[in-house]
Design a protein around this motif. Structure first.
Motif, PDB file in Angstrom:
ATOM      1  N   ARG A  15       0.887  -1.236   0.117  1.00  0.00           N
ATOM      2  CA  ARG A  15       0.187  -0.125   0.056  1.00  0.00           C
ATOM      3  C   ARG A  15       0.921   1.355   0.062  1.00  0.00           C
ATOM      4  O   ARG A  15       2.098   1.147   0.282  1.00  0.00           O
ATOM      5  CB  ARG A  15      -1.137   0.138   1.258  1.00  0.00           C
ATOM      6  N   ARG A  16       0.135   2.298  -0.442  1.00  0.00           N
ATOM      7  CA  ARG A  16       0.915   3.599  -0.483  1.00  0.00           C
ATOM      8  C   ARG A  16       2.000   3.895   0.767  1.00  0.00           C
ATOM      9  O   ARG A  16       3.130   4.186   0.350  1.00  0.00           O
ATOM     10  CB  ARG A  16       0.180   4.732  -0.760  1.00  0.00           C
ATOM     11  N   GLU A  17       1.288   3.798   1.812  1.00  0.00           N
ATOM     12  CA  GLU A  17       2.340   4.144   2.846  1.00  0.00           C
ATOM     13  C   GLU A  17       3.447   3.200   3.065  1.00  0.00           C
ATOM     14  O   GLU A  17       4.564   3.557   3.467  1.00  0.00           O
ATOM     15  CB  GLU A  17       1.536   4.150   4.288  1.00  0.00           C
ATOM     16  N   ARG A  18       3.359   1.856   2.951  1.00  0.00           N
ATOM     17  CA  ARG A  18       4.280   0.903   3.153  1.00  0.00           C
ATOM     18  C   ARG A  18       5.311   1.071   1.867  1.00  0.00           C
ATOM     19  O   ARG A  18       6.364   0.887   2.121  1.00  0.00           O
ATOM     20  CB  ARG A  18       3.552  -0.520   3.167  1.00  0.00           C
ATOM     21  N   ASP A  24      11.987   4.637   2.140  1.00  0.00           N
ATOM     22  CA  ASP A  24      12.463   5.531   3.246  1.00  0.00           C
ATOM     23  C   ASP A  24      12.186   6.773   2.683  1.00  0.00           C
ATOM     24  O   ASP A  24      13.029   7.891   2.937  1.00  0.00           O
ATOM     25  CB  ASP A  24      13.699   5.261   3.564  1.00  0.00           C
ATOM     26  N   ILE A  25      11.090   7.301   2.349  1.00  0.00           N
ATOM     27  CA  ILE A  25      10.686   8.619   1.859  1.00  0.00           C
ATOM     28  C   ILE A  25       9.287   8.710   2.284  1.00  0.00           C
ATOM     29  O   ILE A  25       8.469   7.924   2.700  1.00  0.00           O
ATOM     30  CB  ILE A  25      10.798   8.815   0.397  1.00  0.00           C
ATOM     31  N   SER A  26       8.795  10.033   2.505  1.00  0.00           N
ATOM     32  CA  SER A  26       7.400  10.475   2.983  1.00  0.00           C
ATOM     33  C   SER A  26       6.324   9.987   1.988  1.00  0.00           C
ATOM     34  O   SER A  26       6.645   9.958   0.901  1.00  0.00           O
ATOM     35  CB  SER A  26       7.164  11.835   3.098  1.00  0.00           C
ATOM     36  N   PRO A  27       5.210   9.631   2.425  1.00  0.00           N
ATOM     37  CA  PRO A  27       3.979   9.221   1.313  1.00  0.00           C
ATOM     38  C   PRO A  27       3.838  10.366   0.300  1.00  0.00           C
ATOM     39  O   PRO A  27       3.660  10.279  -0.838  1.00  0.00           O
ATOM     40  CB  PRO A  27       2.893   8.925   2.157  1.00  0.00           C
ATOM     41  N   THR A  28       4.089  11.757   0.838  1.00  0.00           N
ATOM     42  CA  THR A  28       3.766  12.753  -0.111  1.00  0.00           C
ATOM     43  C   THR A  28       4.831  12.927  -0.873  1.00  0.00           C
ATOM     44  O   THR A  28       4.662  13.139  -2.295  1.00  0.00           O
ATOM     45  CB  THR A  28       3.771  14.225   0.701  1.00  0.00           C
ATOM     46  N   HIS A  29       6.166  12.785  -0.760  1.00  0.00           N
ATOM     47  CA  HIS A  29       6.897  12.573  -1.802  1.00  0.00           C
ATOM     48  C   HIS A  29       6.956  11.465  -2.493  1.00  0.00           C
ATOM     49  O   HIS A  29       7.218  11.586  -3.841  1.00  0.00           O
ATOM     50  CB  HIS A  29       8.456  12.638  -0.916  1.00  0.00           C
ATOM     51  N   PHE A  30       6.536  10.355  -2.063  1.00  0.00           N
ATOM     52  CA  PHE A  30       6.403   9.163  -2.930  1.00  0.00           C
ATOM     53  C   PHE A  30       5.226   9.432  -3.930  1.00  0.00           C
ATOM     54  O   PHE A  30       5.450   9.378  -5.260  1.00  0.00           O
ATOM     55  CB  PHE A  30       5.676   8.101  -1.934  1.00  0.00           C
ATOM     56  N   ASP A  31       4.182  10.226  -3.533  1.00  0.00           N
ATOM     57  CA  ASP A  31       3.109  10.507  -4.562  1.00  0.00           C
ATOM     58  C   ASP A  31       3.731  11.208  -5.735  1.00  0.00           C
ATOM     59  O   ASP A  31       3.470  11.296  -6.767  1.00  0.00           O
ATOM     60  CB  ASP A  31       2.008  11.309  -3.872  1.00  0.00           C
ATOM     61  N   LYS A  32       4.709  12.535  -5.374  1.00  0.00           N
ATOM     62  CA  LYS A  32       5.118  13.278  -6.347  1.00  0.00           C
ATOM     63  C   LYS A  32       5.800  12.389  -7.297  1.00  0.00           C
ATOM     64  O   LYS A  32       6.057  12.803  -8.603  1.00  0.00           O
ATOM     65  CB  LYS A  32       5.793  14.308  -5.561  1.00  0.00           C
ATOM     66  N   LEU A  33       6.817  11.400  -6.722  1.00  0.00           N
ATOM     67  CA  LEU A  33       7.741  10.779  -7.581  1.00  0.00           C
ATOM     68  C   LEU A  33       6.950  10.013  -8.555  1.00  0.00           C
ATOM     69  O   LEU A  33       7.046   9.631  -9.754  1.00  0.00           O
ATOM     70  CB  LEU A  33       8.463   9.934  -6.848  1.00  0.00           C
TER      71      LEU A  33
END
Length: 78
Positions: A15-18, A24-33
């Motif tokens: 899932r997104r958070e996992r 080892d990045i924030s969910p917000t940064h993950f979404d941007k990438l």
């Protein structure tokens, strides 16, 4: 009580958070990438977003450059 060791099964779909924690990045940064196409999109299962494939995340990380590394020599590609 059983003395058989328990096996830990790591999930293949995250899932997104996992998935963000896996990198080892924030969910917000993950979404941007993901939005920028630098990380793969989520996989779907039965018309519903299930999660990110850990192998796809591994492949994306494998393609990242090393810090301070020069670009590969491609002069032989002519």
């Amino acid at each position: 009580m059983s003395t058989t060791p328990r096996h830990i099964i790591a999930p293949r779909l995250l899932r997104r958070e996992r998935a963000a924690a896996y990198l080892d990045i924030s969910p917000t940064h993950f979404d941007k990438l993901v939005q920028a196409g630098r990380l793969p999109p989520a996989k779907r299962l039965d018309d519903r977003i299930k999660g990110w494939d850990a192998r796809d995340l591994d492949a994306a990380v494998d393609e990242l450059p090393y810090d301070g590394a020069s670009p590969p020599d491609t002069t032989w590609d002519d």
